[in-house]
Design an enzyme around this catalytic site. Structure first.
Site, PDB file in Angstrom:
ATOM      1  N   GLN A 102       5.438  14.173   2.780  1.00  0.00           N
ATOM      2  CA  GLN A 102       6.272  13.507   1.784  1.00  0.00           C
ATOM      3  C   GLN A 102       6.010  12.001   1.834  1.00  0.00           C
ATOM      4  OE1 GLN A 102      10.559  15.228   1.729  1.00  0.00           O
ATOM      5  NE2 GLN A 102       9.787  15.580   3.787  1.00  0.00           N
ATOM      6  N   VAL A 104       4.172   8.343   1.815  1.00  0.00           N
ATOM      7  CA  VAL A 104       3.191   7.705   0.920  1.00  0.00           C
ATOM      8  C   VAL A 104       2.432   6.608   1.669  1.00  0.00           C
ATOM      9  CG1 VAL A 104       4.570   8.208  -1.128  1.00  0.00           C
ATOM     10  CG2 VAL A 104       4.952   6.062   0.086  1.00  0.00           C
ATOM     11  N   ASP A 105       2.629   6.560   3.032  1.00  0.00           N
ATOM     12  CA  ASP A 105       2.099   5.424   3.808  1.00  0.00           C
ATOM     13  C   ASP A 105       0.618   5.551   4.167  1.00  0.00           C
ATOM     14  OD1 ASP A 105       4.059   6.628   6.655  1.00  0.00           O
ATOM     15  OD2 ASP A 105       2.056   7.234   6.020  1.00  0.00           O
ATOM     16  N   HIS A 120       4.263  13.234  -2.579  1.00  0.00           N
ATOM     17  CA  HIS A 120       4.916  12.142  -3.301  1.00  0.00           C
ATOM     18  C   HIS A 120       3.989  10.980  -3.606  1.00  0.00           C
ATOM     19  CE1 HIS A 120       8.895  13.726  -1.398  1.00  0.00           C
ATOM     20  NE2 HIS A 120       8.504  14.454  -2.417  1.00  0.00           N
ATOM     21  N   CYS A 131      -3.304   2.262 -19.742  1.00  0.00           N
ATOM     22  CA  CYS A 131      -4.460   3.145 -19.987  1.00  0.00           C
ATOM     23  C   CYS A 131      -4.523   4.310 -19.011  1.00  0.00           C
ATOM     24  CB  CYS A 131      -5.758   2.316 -19.913  1.00  0.00           C
ATOM     25  SG  CYS A 131      -6.137   1.763 -18.238  1.00  0.00           S
ATOM     26  N   GLY A 188      10.173  15.386  11.289  1.00  0.00           N
ATOM     27  CA  GLY A 188      10.675  14.069  10.893  1.00  0.00           C
ATOM     28  C   GLY A 188      11.108  13.967   9.446  1.00  0.00           C
ATOM     29  N   THR A 189      11.819  14.995   8.960  1.00  0.00           N
ATOM     30  CA  THR A 189      12.352  14.893   7.602  1.00  0.00           C
ATOM     31  C   THR A 189      13.807  15.345   7.597  1.00  0.00           C
ATOM     32  OG1 THR A 189      12.121  15.586   5.286  1.00  0.00           O
ATOM     33  CG2 THR A 189      11.474  17.195   6.947  1.00  0.00           C
TER      34      THR A 189
HETATM   35  C1  BV8 Z   1      11.983  16.214  -9.399  1.00  0.00           C
HETATM   36  C2  BV8 Z   1       8.076   8.550  -3.076  1.00  0.00           C
HETATM   37  C3  BV8 Z   1      12.186  17.128 -11.568  1.00  0.00           C
HETATM   38  C4  BV8 Z   1       8.498   7.191  -3.443  1.00  0.00           C
HETATM   39  C5  BV8 Z   1      10.028   9.959  -2.782  1.00  0.00           C
HETATM   40  C6  BV8 Z   1      20.570  17.327  -6.696  1.00  0.00           C
HETATM   41  C7  BV8 Z   1      20.261  18.420  -5.893  1.00  0.00           C
HETATM   42  C8  BV8 Z   1      18.932  18.737  -5.597  1.00  0.00           C
HETATM   43  C9  BV8 Z   1      17.889  17.962  -6.108  1.00  0.00           C
HETATM   44  C10 BV8 Z   1      18.219  16.895  -6.892  1.00  0.00           C
HETATM   45  C11 BV8 Z   1      19.532  16.557  -7.179  1.00  0.00           C
HETATM   46  N1  BV8 Z   1      19.524  15.463  -7.959  1.00  0.00           N
HETATM   47  C12 BV8 Z   1      18.242  15.075  -8.172  1.00  0.00           C
HETATM   48  C13 BV8 Z   1      17.453  15.954  -7.552  1.00  0.00           C
HETATM   49  C14 BV8 Z   1      15.987  15.952  -7.543  1.00  0.00           C
HETATM   50  C15 BV8 Z   1      15.469  14.879  -6.595  1.00  0.00           C
HETATM   51  C16 BV8 Z   1      16.063  15.020  -5.228  1.00  0.00           C
HETATM   52  O1  BV8 Z   1      15.635  15.872  -4.447  1.00  0.00           O
HETATM   53  N2  BV8 Z   1      17.079  14.193  -4.898  1.00  0.00           N
HETATM   54  C17 BV8 Z   1      17.702  14.307  -3.586  1.00  0.00           C
HETATM   55  C18 BV8 Z   1      17.835  12.932  -2.949  1.00  0.00           C
HETATM   56  C19 BV8 Z   1      19.051  14.983  -3.755  1.00  0.00           C
HETATM   57  N3  BV8 Z   1      14.046  15.126  -6.521  1.00  0.00           N
HETATM   58  C20 BV8 Z   1      13.240  14.538  -7.419  1.00  0.00           C
HETATM   59  O2  BV8 Z   1      13.614  13.761  -8.262  1.00  0.00           O
HETATM   60  C21 BV8 Z   1      11.785  14.973  -7.354  1.00  0.00           C
HETATM   61  N4  BV8 Z   1      11.363  15.287  -8.687  1.00  0.00           N
HETATM   62  O3  BV8 Z   1      12.861  16.921  -8.988  1.00  0.00           O
HETATM   63  O4  BV8 Z   1      11.520  16.253 -10.681  1.00  0.00           O
HETATM   64  C22 BV8 Z   1      11.297  17.245 -12.722  1.00  0.00           C
HETATM   65  C23 BV8 Z   1      10.631  18.450 -12.942  1.00  0.00           C
HETATM   66  C24 BV8 Z   1       9.817  18.562 -14.053  1.00  0.00           C
HETATM   67  C25 BV8 Z   1       9.662  17.485 -14.929  1.00  0.00           C
HETATM   68  C26 BV8 Z   1      10.315  16.269 -14.669  1.00  0.00           C
HETATM   69  C27 BV8 Z   1      11.151  16.142 -13.560  1.00  0.00           C
HETATM   70  C28 BV8 Z   1      10.925  13.835  -6.835  1.00  0.00           C
HETATM   71  C29 BV8 Z   1      11.287  13.544  -5.393  1.00  0.00           C
HETATM   72  C30 BV8 Z   1      10.306  12.542  -4.824  1.00  0.00           C
HETATM   73  C31 BV8 Z   1      10.978  11.201  -4.668  1.00  0.00           C
HETATM   74  N5  BV8 Z   1      10.030  10.279  -4.040  1.00  0.00           N
HETATM   75  N6  BV8 Z   1       9.118   9.139  -2.249  1.00  0.00           N
HETATM   76  C32 BV8 Z   1       8.452   6.273  -2.248  1.00  0.00           C
HETATM   77  O5  BV8 Z   1       8.353   6.761  -1.104  1.00  0.00           O
HETATM   78  O6  BV8 Z   1       8.512   5.073  -2.478  1.00  0.00           O
HETATM   79  S1  BV8 Z   1      11.189  10.649  -1.763  1.00  0.00           S
HETATM   80  C33 BV8 Z   1      11.319   9.781  -0.305  1.00  0.00           C
HETATM   81  O7  BV8 Z   1      12.232  10.571   0.453  1.00  0.00           O
HETATM   82  C34 BV8 Z   1      10.074   9.719   0.576  1.00  0.00           C
HETATM   83  O8  BV8 Z   1       8.966  10.417   0.083  1.00  0.00           O
HETATM   84  C35 BV8 Z   1      10.562  10.393   1.862  1.00  0.00           C
HETATM   85  O9  BV8 Z   1       9.549  10.936   2.603  1.00  0.00           O
HETATM   86  C36 BV8 Z   1      11.411  11.409   1.242  1.00  0.00           C
HETATM   87  C37 BV8 Z   1      12.246  12.281   2.068  1.00  0.00           C
HETATM   88  O10 BV8 Z   1      12.867  11.494   3.037  1.00  0.00           O
HETATM   89  P1  BV8 Z   1      12.429  11.840   4.545  1.00  0.00           P
HETATM   90  O11 BV8 Z   1      10.945  11.808   4.629  1.00  0.00           O
HETATM   91  O12 BV8 Z   1      13.095  13.100   4.963  1.00  0.00           O
HETATM   92  O13 BV8 Z   1      12.969  10.603   5.304  1.00  0.00           O
HETATM   93  P2  BV8 Z   1      14.465  10.380   5.797  1.00  0.00           P
HETATM   94  O14 BV8 Z   1      14.607   8.956   6.164  1.00  0.00           O
HETATM   95  O15 BV8 Z   1      15.420  10.991   4.826  1.00  0.00           O
HETATM   96  O16 BV8 Z   1      14.558  11.264   7.122  1.00  0.00           O
HETATM   97  C38 BV8 Z   1      13.807  10.877   8.258  1.00  0.00           C
HETATM   98  C39 BV8 Z   1      14.074  11.940   9.289  1.00  0.00           C
HETATM   99  O17 BV8 Z   1      13.266  11.676  10.429  1.00  0.00           O
HETATM  100  C40 BV8 Z   1      15.522  11.966   9.775  1.00  0.00           C
HETATM  101  O18 BV8 Z   1      15.964  13.311   9.783  1.00  0.00           O
HETATM  102  C41 BV8 Z   1      15.434  11.411  11.204  1.00  0.00           C
HETATM  103  O19 BV8 Z   1      16.364  12.042  12.068  1.00  0.00           O
HETATM  104  C42 BV8 Z   1      14.038  11.807  11.594  1.00  0.00           C
HETATM  105  N7  BV8 Z   1      13.398  10.950  12.594  1.00  0.00           N
HETATM  106  C43 BV8 Z   1      13.484   9.582  12.706  1.00  0.00           C
HETATM  107  N8  BV8 Z   1      12.684   9.170  13.715  1.00  0.00           N
HETATM  108  C44 BV8 Z   1      12.095  10.286  14.230  1.00  0.00           C
HETATM  109  C45 BV8 Z   1      12.538  11.413  13.522  1.00  0.00           C
HETATM  110  N9  BV8 Z   1      12.126  12.655  13.809  1.00  0.00           N
HETATM  111  C46 BV8 Z   1      11.249  12.808  14.825  1.00  0.00           C
HETATM  112  N10 BV8 Z   1      10.765  11.776  15.549  1.00  0.00           N
HETATM  113  C47 BV8 Z   1      11.169  10.509  15.279  1.00  0.00           C
HETATM  114  N11 BV8 Z   1      10.680   9.471  16.017  1.00  0.00           N
HETATM  115 ZN    ZN Z   2      -5.059  -0.229 -18.011  1.00  0.00          ZN
END
Ligand code: BV8
Ligand code: ZN
Length: 242
Positions: A102, A104-105, A120, A131, A188-189
């Site tokens: 997930q 993008v880094d 993502h 374009c 890590g998600t």
């Molecule tokens: C879509 C790119 C439809 C940008 C990202 C209600 C219910 C269900 C779904 C939805 C809803 N309302 C809206 C939605 C849909 C929405 C969604 O899921 N929302 C959620 C928030 C409820 N999804 C979308 O919009 C997706 N598209 O549904 O389109 C559609 C279909 C057809 C036509 C048109 C439209 C698109 C989702 C993509 C969004 N883009 N990123 C950018 O990064 O700049 S998401 C963003 O969150 C990142 O990609 C990130 O990776 C991702 C998920 O977060 P995590 O990776 O899990 O990171 P987080 O910080 O949350 O957690 C870190 C974890 O690591 C923690 O648990 C922590 O404990 C752990 N951790 C920390 N350190 C460690 C560790 N674990 C192990 N070791 C460590 N050292």
């Molecule tokens: Zn262009």
């Protein structure tokens, strides 16, 4: 107890034909790249709906680009950590291995992972809103905000924002790998973002052993065969060591 869990997962990995790993921001945490949610998460200063959406970009491309430019600088200063490297080892030692991220880094690529399904998108890819031309750009900082295409169009990060569809091709490949997997690692998600968060469930429904590695319990933990609490940078190398 973690040791028994670890030994069990090591045995599952040794026997598996197809292994899949799904990673989130937590795998890059030990590289110093801030996670999205929870203490000190990226979203802390900013709210997802403020910045990672097409509406926000249309409203204020410069603000969104200031955030991405900052993230690109943070990532450029980061190096892959032992968790990223352990997945490279796993790719080489498994007969079939699929890495789905997930993130993008681009740290999996820099660690040496050969085939990465980027659900993502990629911070280092830009796409012209005029374009449609895509280009690879590693300027840190960017020379101008927002960056512009030779056609005059504004460039955007080639990432999937909230409300945007994922690449059908990438999502199909990820779903196919989940269905074929015998072991599905979730690393890590917070398992909140869809459709990524459904992949481990799809794997489990098709007979895979689902193993979570996270610092804390998540929405997915109750749906896993084993959930190991700890840092990916410490646990993953132990899972793949000979
Ligand atoms: C879509 C790119 C439809 C940008 C990202 C209600 C219910 C269900 C779904 C939805 C809803 N309302 C809206 C939605 C849909 C929405 C969604 O899921 N929302 C959620 C928030 C409820 N999804 C979308 O919009 C997706 N598209 O549904 O389109 C559609 C279909 C057809 C036509 C048109 C439209 C698109 C989702 C993509 C969004 N883009 N990123 C950018 O990064 O700049 S998401 C963003 O969150 C990142 O990609 C990130 O990776 C991702 C998920 O977060 P995590 O990776 O899990 O990171 P987080 O910080 O949350 O957690 C870190 C974890 O690591 C923690 O648990 C922590 O404990 C752990 N951790 C920390 N350190 C460690 C560790 N674990 C192990 N070791 C460590 N050292
Ligand atoms: Zn262009």
């Amino acid at each position: 107890m973690a040791m028994n869990q670890m030994e069990t997962v090591r045995q599952w990995l040794a026997k598996a034909d197809h292994v899949v790993a799904l990673t989130g921001a937590g795998i890059s945490a030990e590289s110093g790249v801030p996670i999205f949610r929870g203490a000190g998460g990226l979203w802390q200063q900013h709210r997802p709906e403020d910045l990672a959406t097409p509406e926000a970009f249309a409203r204020n491309p410069r603000l969104v680009w200031e955030w991405y430019d900052w993230r690109r600088a943070r990532v450029a200063a980061a190096v892959p950590n032992p968790a990223h490297l352990a997945l490279v080892t796993l790719e080489r030692s498994s007969s079939h291995f699929t890495l789905i991220t997930q993130n993008v880094d681009g740290l999996h690529d820099r660690a040496g992972s050969r085939h990465v399904l980027k659900l993502h998108g990629d911070l280092w890819q830009l796409r012209c809103t005029g374009c449609g031309n895509e280009s690879h750009n590693t300027d840190v900082p960017l020379l101008e905000l927002p960056p512009r295409c030779s056609c005059g169009g504004i460039l955007r990060p080639a990432v999937v924002w909230f409300g945007e569809a994922l690449s059908g091709k990438v999502l199909r490949a990820a779903s196919e790998a989940a269905v074929q997997s015998q072991v599905f690692l979730v690393i890590g998600t917070s398992a909140l973002v869809q459709p990524a968060a459904s992949l481990p469930l799809l794997a489990g429904q098709n007979g895979a052993r689902v193993v979570e590695i996270n610092r804390e319990r998540t929405a997915l933990s109750a749906h896993t065969d084993i959930s190991i609490c700890g840092a990916a940078g410490e646990l993953l190398p132990q899972l793949v060591a000979d």
